[in-house]
Write a protein that holds these residues in place. Structure first.
Motif, short mmCIF file in Angstrom:
data_model
loop_
_atom_site.label_atom_id
_atom_site.label_comp_id
_atom_site.label_asym_id
_atom_site.label_seq_id
_atom_site.Cartn_x
_atom_site.Cartn_y
_atom_site.Cartn_z
N GLN A 157 0.83 -1.20 0.00
CA GLN A 157 0.00 0.00 0.00
C GLN A 157 0.87 1.26 0.00
O GLN A 157 0.60 2.21 -0.74
N GLU A 158 1.90 1.27 0.83
CA GLU A 158 2.79 2.43 0.89
C GLU A 158 3.46 2.69 -0.45
O GLU A 158 3.56 3.84 -0.91
N ASN A 159 3.90 1.62 -1.10
CA ASN A 159 4.55 1.78 -2.40
C ASN A 159 3.56 2.29 -3.44
O ASN A 159 3.88 3.18 -4.23
N GLY A 160 2.36 1.72 -3.44
CA GLY A 160 1.36 2.18 -4.39
C GLY A 160 1.04 3.65 -4.24
O GLY A 160 0.98 4.41 -5.22
N LEU A 161 0.87 4.09 -3.00
CA LEU A 161 0.59 5.50 -2.74
C LEU A 161 1.77 6.39 -3.14
O LEU A 161 1.59 7.48 -3.69
N ALA A 162 2.98 5.93 -2.87
CA ALA A 162 4.16 6.74 -3.20
C ALA A 162 4.26 6.96 -4.71
O ALA A 162 4.54 8.08 -5.17
N PHE A 163 4.02 5.92 -5.50
CA PHE A 163 4.12 6.07 -6.95
C PHE A 163 2.97 6.91 -7.48
O PHE A 163 3.14 7.69 -8.42
N GLU B 168 -7.92 -0.42 -2.84
CA GLU B 168 -8.80 0.49 -2.10
C GLU B 168 -7.99 1.59 -1.41
O GLU B 168 -8.39 2.76 -1.43
N ALA B 169 -6.86 1.24 -0.81
CA ALA B 169 -6.05 2.23 -0.10
C ALA B 169 -5.54 3.31 -1.04
O ALA B 169 -5.53 4.50 -0.70
N VAL B 170 -5.11 2.92 -2.25
CA VAL B 170 -4.56 3.89 -3.18
C VAL B 170 -5.67 4.70 -3.85
O VAL B 170 -5.57 5.93 -4.00
N GLN B 171 -6.76 4.02 -4.23
CA GLN B 171 -7.80 4.73 -4.99
C GLN B 171 -8.66 5.63 -4.11
O GLN B 171 -9.43 6.43 -4.65
N ARG B 172 -8.56 5.52 -2.82
CA ARG B 172 -9.23 6.51 -1.98
C ARG B 172 -8.68 7.90 -2.27
O ARG B 172 -9.40 8.90 -2.22
N PHE C 78 -6.48 8.41 -5.14
CA PHE C 78 -6.30 8.52 -6.59
C PHE C 78 -7.27 7.57 -7.27
O PHE C 78 -6.89 6.45 -7.65
N PRO C 79 -8.53 7.98 -7.47
CA PRO C 79 -9.57 7.06 -7.94
C PRO C 79 -9.30 6.46 -9.32
O PRO C 79 -9.78 5.36 -9.60
N ARG C 80 -8.54 7.16 -10.17
CA ARG C 80 -8.30 6.65 -11.53
C ARG C 80 -6.96 5.95 -11.68
O ARG C 80 -6.57 5.60 -12.79
N PHE C 81 -6.27 5.76 -10.59
CA PHE C 81 -4.98 5.05 -10.65
C PHE C 81 -5.23 3.62 -11.11
O PHE C 81 -6.09 2.91 -10.57
N ALA C 82 -4.49 3.19 -12.13
CA ALA C 82 -4.76 1.90 -12.79
C ALA C 82 -3.90 0.79 -12.19
O ALA C 82 -2.70 0.97 -11.96
N PHE C 83 -4.52 -0.37 -11.99
CA PHE C 83 -3.83 -1.53 -11.44
C PHE C 83 -3.81 -2.67 -12.45
O PHE C 83 -4.79 -2.91 -13.15
N SER C 84 -2.69 -3.38 -12.47
CA SER C 84 -2.60 -4.61 -13.24
C SER C 84 -1.58 -5.52 -12.58
O SER C 84 -0.85 -5.11 -11.67
N HIS C 85 -1.56 -6.76 -13.02
CA HIS C 85 -0.65 -7.74 -12.43
C HIS C 85 -0.11 -8.63 -13.53
O HIS C 85 -0.84 -9.00 -14.45
N ASN C 86 1.15 -8.96 -13.43
CA ASN C 86 1.76 -9.88 -14.38
C ASN C 86 1.18 -11.27 -14.18
O ASN C 86 1.36 -11.89 -13.12
#
Length: 678
Positions: free
Chosen positions: A190-196, A277-281, A283-291
């Protein structure tokens, strides 16, 4: 918001180091639990710096037609000039300080985050979407310790309580593995996602496909043991049932093996949802994906299940590896991705073996866009990449919001793949897909766990269920109802031989559907529908007879025809139901799509037999295209990156509502554009 004072950040870092020192001293007067909480508290206080002075806001959305390039270099991320040279509007970066790998604590990359923020802002000014990559499970303890993080609380552990290395040390012994069930690890993600996000990145892509790493799948840490105990107790089972250990051949006839998979898949959903959920609170449009990956030869069902049954990811991302490129095709993976995330972009990165040549790279790029997907590429064969992406950019309206016109659906059950097909090293959905592509039969995949219902199947006239050995009673009923409504059904192999708990069924699905015992191959009419049954798996035999992988041989024979009995039965099923019919070599494919008032026929040529070095153009492809009622073809033209401009098709003519024309020549990739009018 002002930037956090350096003094506070230094104080927090000092507090973490002090706590770790105390832990290492094992002072009896200090509760290890309390110190751990202090470490986490200090991390939270100084976790994500604010880059308001330099950062730009993440993009409002993904580009409407993605042109993606991938560049992973330590230090500086890709610059505007490099991205623009590739005609890219989406760059996939892997921001990390030099000589650092794995998940990196924010305090260890604070200065670099500030620099990346400025670089992202420059890319945004050029209209380019920027995605960051982060390791989802791996870390280097020697980077954690100076940042004041105790590695002991993050390790994934085996049954002997020993830490596990990432993928058995394949990427270096220094990279260790953590666990999705570990709340401390989730906090770091979560911390990394928010930082980026705060640094201006538009999205994040998590590397390593989770449970592909046995150290994660079979983790025996305290969090996993407690989670398993609670899960088993909730089932009314013995809560002392041991957490399954790593084994080469799990026995899915045992209830604990099946429940283990369900529980693990649920744990992945939980950690992904918590981070999102933690990041999009903020940054609602922040996009997530996974390899992830669904390639033939390794697909285990899990990634299709997660993509198809959740909304955790904003685009589908598959990695192909371990096989060559053309004549090997990634189209089945693209189409599985389209089924997994309807309406979402499907991106594929190809780690080929052996390395593709420029011609094979052209074909790799073409099949991605032809299927409505997005090929992701690096700096190799940059001239070919610029040419194809330039073509896509000039013709963007052909790719935006186009949809498949397929009337054939191939059923894919993620659960059946996981507990029935994968243990037997079988990939029937891929095999059937390639068989259909070679016969120019357009199709979509449908996810059994989500799509076996009247609404999802209403656009299809034929349902193919290829050796899907484990189907639930409601899924079987959906197939029966489709046939009763006048649809056509094709069954192969062991389809529905078992229910979802691997319990054998007393009555074969073919008998349930037809009302009489059938021994395949057989074909019967049931009401207004047609039923074709193959007791064996013709898709498996076709795949075996037609090798196409240069990772296994140096030279490949051209495709052989389908067995006459199989071909005749399929022709009987498909008669007068396909959206287009094409007379062309089996080394070509056609993918029909609808875009507003245009039918688009995407043609790709894979004929680089026998050695992959020379393309053999296909000539005089004859097209028969039934037109919708009340509609006529205003004109037909062909566009292609292989030539400039648009070539009108003078052979096009319509008779009794059917358009016929000939494509004179197909090199690598062409699109026949049929403009419709009433």
């Amino acid at each position: 918001m002002p930037t956090r004072a350096p003094l506070l950040g230094d104080l927090c870092a000092l507090l973490r180091v002090l706590c770790v020192t105390i832990i290492c001293m094992r002072r009896n007067s200090i509760s290890r639990f309390l110190v751990t909480e202090l470490v986490l508290l200090a991390s939270a206080v100084a976790a994500a710096p604010d880059f308001a002075a330099t950062a730009t806001s993440p993009a409002e959305a993904l580009p409407r037609v993605i042109r993606a390039t991938l560049l992973w270099t330590p230090g500086d991320i890709i610059d505007v000039k490099t991205a623009q040279a590739a005609n890219a509007n989406f760059v996939h970066t892997f921001p990390r300080p030099p000589k650092m790998r794995g998940l990196i604590p924010i305090t260890a990359q604070r200065e670099w985050l500030e620099k990346w923020s400025r670089q992202v802002a420059a890319l945004h000014q050029a209209g380019i979407f920027v995605s960051a990559s982060v390791g989802s499970t791996c870390f280097n303890p020697e980077i954690f310790r100076p940042a004041g993080l105790d590695p002991e609380i993050y390790f994934a552990r085996d049954e002997r309580n020993q830490p596990g290395s990432m993928l058995g040390g394949a990427y270096g012994k220094e990279l260790m593995t953590s666990c999705y069930s570990n709340p401390h690890w989730r906090d770091l993600l979560q911390e990394n996602g928010l930082a980026f996000a705060r640094a201006g990145f538009d999205g994040i892509w998590y590397d390593v496909g989770g449970y592909v790493d046995p150290a994660v799948l079979y983790c025996q840490c305290e969090h996993c043991r407690e989670g398993w105990r609670r899960h088993v107790a909730a089932l009314g089972r013995d809560a002392s049932t041991p957490l399954p250990k790593r084994t080469n051949e799990p026995d899915f006839a045992k209830w604990e093996s099946r429940e283990f998979l369900r529980w693990r898949w649920a744990a992945w959903r939980q950690w992904s949802a918590s981070v999102r959920e933690a990041v999009q609170r903020e940054f609602p449009r922040f996009a997530f994906s996974h390899n992830m990956g669904v390639r033939e030869g390794n697909e285990r069902g899990m990634h299709m299940f997660l993509q198809a049954t959740t909304n955790l990811f904003d685009y589908v991302h598959w990695e192909e590896w371990g096989h060559g490129t053309a004549p090997y095709s990634d189209l089945t993976s693209y189409l599985l991705g389209a089924a997994a995330g309807p309406g979402k972009p499907v991106m594929i990165v190809q780690n080929d073996k052996p390395a593709r040549n420029p011609l094979q790279h052209q074909i790799f790029l073409a099949e991605g866009y032809a299927s409505g997907g997005v090929p992701e590429f690096g700096t190799r064969h940059s001239v070919n990449s610029r040419t194809l992406l330039g073509f896509v950019q000039r013709n963007e309206d052909l790719y935006f919001r186009s949809r498949s016109l397929a009337t054939v659906a191939v059923v894919y059950s993620a659960w059946s793949q996981a507990i029935h097909a994968y243990p037997a090293k079988r990939w029937p959905a891929h095999w059937m897909g390639q068989l259909l592509l070679d016969r120019h039969v357009p199709f979509d995949y449908v996810a059994a766990e989500r799509d076996l219902n009247a609404r999802a199947l209403e656009k299809y006239q034929t349902l193919i269920v290829p050796d899907q050995g484990c189907l639930s009673d409601p899924q079987v009923e959906a197939v029966r109802a489709f046939l009763q409504r006048g649809g056509n059904v094709v069954l192969t192999g062991d389809t529905a031989k078992f229910d979802q708990e691997l319990r054998p069924r007393a009555t074969a699905l073919s008998e349930t559907l037809a009302g009489l015992r059938l021994s395949g191959p057989a074909r019967v009419t049931v009401g207004r529908g047609k039923l074709a049954v193959f007791a064996d798996s013709p898709e498996a035999e076709y795949w075996r007879q037609n090798p196409r992988d240069f990772a296994k041989v140096d030279k490949l024979p051209s495709p052989t025809p389908l067995a006459p009995a199989v071909a005749e039965t399929l022709d009987w099923v498909f008669a007068q139901t396909l959206p287009v019919e094409v007379q062309a070599p089996a080394t070509t494919v056609v993918l029909p799509r609808l875009n507003e008032n245009r039918i688009l026929l995407h043609f790709v040529n894979y004929d680089v037999y026998p050695d992959g070095k020379e393309l053999h153009a296909a000539r005089d492809l004859r097209v028969t295209l039934p037109l919708p009622a009340g509609v006529r073809a205003a004109n037909v033209e062909i566009v292609s990156p292989d030539f400039d401009g648009a070539q009108p098709v003078t052979s096009a003519h319509t008779e009794s509502g059917v358009l016929r024309f000939t494509v004179p020549e197909l090199k690598v990739y062409s699109v026949a554009v049929v403009r419709l009018e009433r």
